[in-house]
Design an enzyme around this catalytic site. Sequence first.
Site, PDB file in Angstrom:
ATOM      1  N   HIS A  22      -7.849 -15.846   0.145  1.00 32.08           N
ATOM      2  CA  HIS A  22      -6.682 -15.861   0.933  1.00 32.08           C
ATOM      3  C   HIS A  22      -6.080 -14.157   0.928  1.00 32.08           C
ATOM      4  O   HIS A  22      -6.412 -13.393  -0.175  1.00 32.08           O
ATOM      5  CB  HIS A  22      -5.586 -16.809   0.337  1.00 32.08           C
ATOM      6  CG  HIS A  22      -5.992 -17.996  -0.037  1.00 32.08           C
ATOM      7  ND1 HIS A  22      -5.500 -19.135   0.881  1.00 32.08           N
ATOM      8  CD2 HIS A  22      -6.730 -18.604  -0.817  1.00 32.08           C
ATOM      9  CE1 HIS A  22      -5.975 -20.397   0.305  1.00 32.08           C
ATOM     10  NE2 HIS A  22      -6.845 -20.008  -0.669  1.00 32.08           N
ATOM     11  N   TYR A  23      -5.072 -13.868   1.777  1.00 34.40           N
ATOM     12  CA  TYR A  23      -4.341 -13.040   1.615  1.00 34.40           C
ATOM     13  C   TYR A  23      -2.857 -13.653   1.163  1.00 34.40           C
ATOM     14  O   TYR A  23      -2.768 -14.691   1.548  1.00 34.40           O
ATOM     15  CB  TYR A  23      -4.305 -11.667   2.600  1.00 34.40           C
ATOM     16  CG  TYR A  23      -3.873 -12.070   4.020  1.00 34.40           C
ATOM     17  CD1 TYR A  23      -2.735 -13.062   4.219  1.00 34.40           C
ATOM     18  CD2 TYR A  23      -4.443 -11.380   5.351  1.00 34.40           C
ATOM     19  CE1 TYR A  23      -2.225 -13.269   5.496  1.00 34.40           C
ATOM     20  CE2 TYR A  23      -3.854 -11.824   6.413  1.00 34.40           C
ATOM     21  CZ  TYR A  23      -2.800 -12.700   6.734  1.00 34.40           C
ATOM     22  OH  TYR A  23      -2.532 -12.967   8.026  1.00 34.40           O
ATOM     23  N   GLU A  87      -6.022 -15.216  -4.175  1.00 34.66           N
ATOM     24  CA  GLU A  87      -4.909 -14.751  -3.530  1.00 34.66           C
ATOM     25  C   GLU A  87      -5.136 -13.239  -3.476  1.00 34.66           C
ATOM     26  O   GLU A  87      -5.070 -12.524  -4.720  1.00 34.66           O
ATOM     27  CB  GLU A  87      -3.496 -15.131  -3.667  1.00 34.66           C
ATOM     28  CG  GLU A  87      -3.127 -16.297  -3.249  1.00 34.66           C
ATOM     29  CD  GLU A  87      -2.779 -16.523  -1.818  1.00 34.66           C
ATOM     30  OE1 GLU A  87      -2.613 -15.664  -1.146  1.00 34.66           O
ATOM     31  OE2 GLU A  87      -2.628 -17.893  -1.598  1.00 34.66           O
ATOM     32  N   HIS A 129      -9.612 -18.877   4.010  1.00 33.94           N
ATOM     33  CA  HIS A 129      -8.690 -19.806   4.316  1.00 33.94           C
ATOM     34  C   HIS A 129      -8.954 -20.086   5.815  1.00 33.94           C
ATOM     35  O   HIS A 129      -8.457 -21.046   6.331  1.00 33.94           O
ATOM     36  CB  HIS A 129      -7.299 -19.106   4.005  1.00 33.94           C
ATOM     37  CG  HIS A 129      -6.241 -20.075   3.907  1.00 33.94           C
ATOM     38  ND1 HIS A 129      -5.067 -20.164   3.589  1.00 33.94           N
ATOM     39  CD2 HIS A 129      -6.399 -21.484   3.875  1.00 33.94           C
ATOM     40  CE1 HIS A 129      -4.174 -21.208   3.611  1.00 33.94           C
ATOM     41  NE2 HIS A 129      -5.039 -22.237   3.616  1.00 33.94           N
ATOM     42  N   ASP A 139      -5.833 -15.691   7.401  1.00 33.10           N
ATOM     43  CA  ASP A 139      -6.212 -14.969   6.270  1.00 33.10           C
ATOM     44  C   ASP A 139      -7.806 -15.297   5.669  1.00 33.10           C
ATOM     45  O   ASP A 139      -8.232 -16.353   5.738  1.00 33.10           O
ATOM     46  CB  ASP A 139      -5.235 -15.132   5.281  1.00 33.10           C
ATOM     47  CG  ASP A 139      -4.919 -16.371   4.684  1.00 33.10           C
ATOM     48  OD1 ASP A 139      -4.650 -17.289   5.515  1.00 33.10           O
ATOM     49  OD2 ASP A 139      -5.043 -16.840   3.536  1.00 33.10           O
TER      50      ASP A 139
END
Length: 222
Positions: A22-23, A87, A129, A139
């Site tokens: 993810h970001y 993340e 994601h 993302d």
Amino acid sequence: MTAAPSPNCDARGAAVDMLILHYTGMVSGPAALARLRDPAAKVSAHYLVEEDGRVFALVDEGMRAWHAGVSHWRGESGLNARSIGIEVVNPGHEHGYRPFPLLQMVAVVELCLEILGRHAIPARHVLAHSDVAPDRKQDPGEYFDWQGLAGQGVGLWPEEAAAPAGVEAVPGLLTAIGYRADLPLPMLLRAFQRHWRPGLVDGQADEETRGLLRAVAALSAS
């Protein structure tokens, strides 16, 4: 690696066989870290990677972190139960999306390789994601270096596109790769392009995209 425990987790219901990247999509890394540890937010991940390469461990890999939300891949849903979530700090499309720094990507690769060494995660299950939630998420996006990760043994990247499939074959190829079949085709194509054709994310089944679809589907089946 720095311990930064998050209370936002619970027991797993399945063995780990997916890695989802993810970001953060927030204005800063500290803000994202605070949110991932806030009980009121009810979101988390197993790890957070800062832009300078620092790695924070939030949730033990034996627990389910709350990172993917409503998610689907290869006929399975509720992917938090079977996945590790990372993340990667980046403001995202809503706050000034920008390329991921080299130090950060090096740290991501090293972390992913460590995770793959601990869990039986096939390359076809190293995902964005946006792959598992294409109707909600974009993302980590088109600036994320999926090709570089695959070159280090993390995930899939075709060496070259195959002969373009016919337009009529596109929905079946997307399903064979793992995408849901019940969403609009342009939405699914944009998700595919963000991962495997980041130079132009337009949701169109052009010749290059159709060739890459066939190549990725072949890799996914192997």
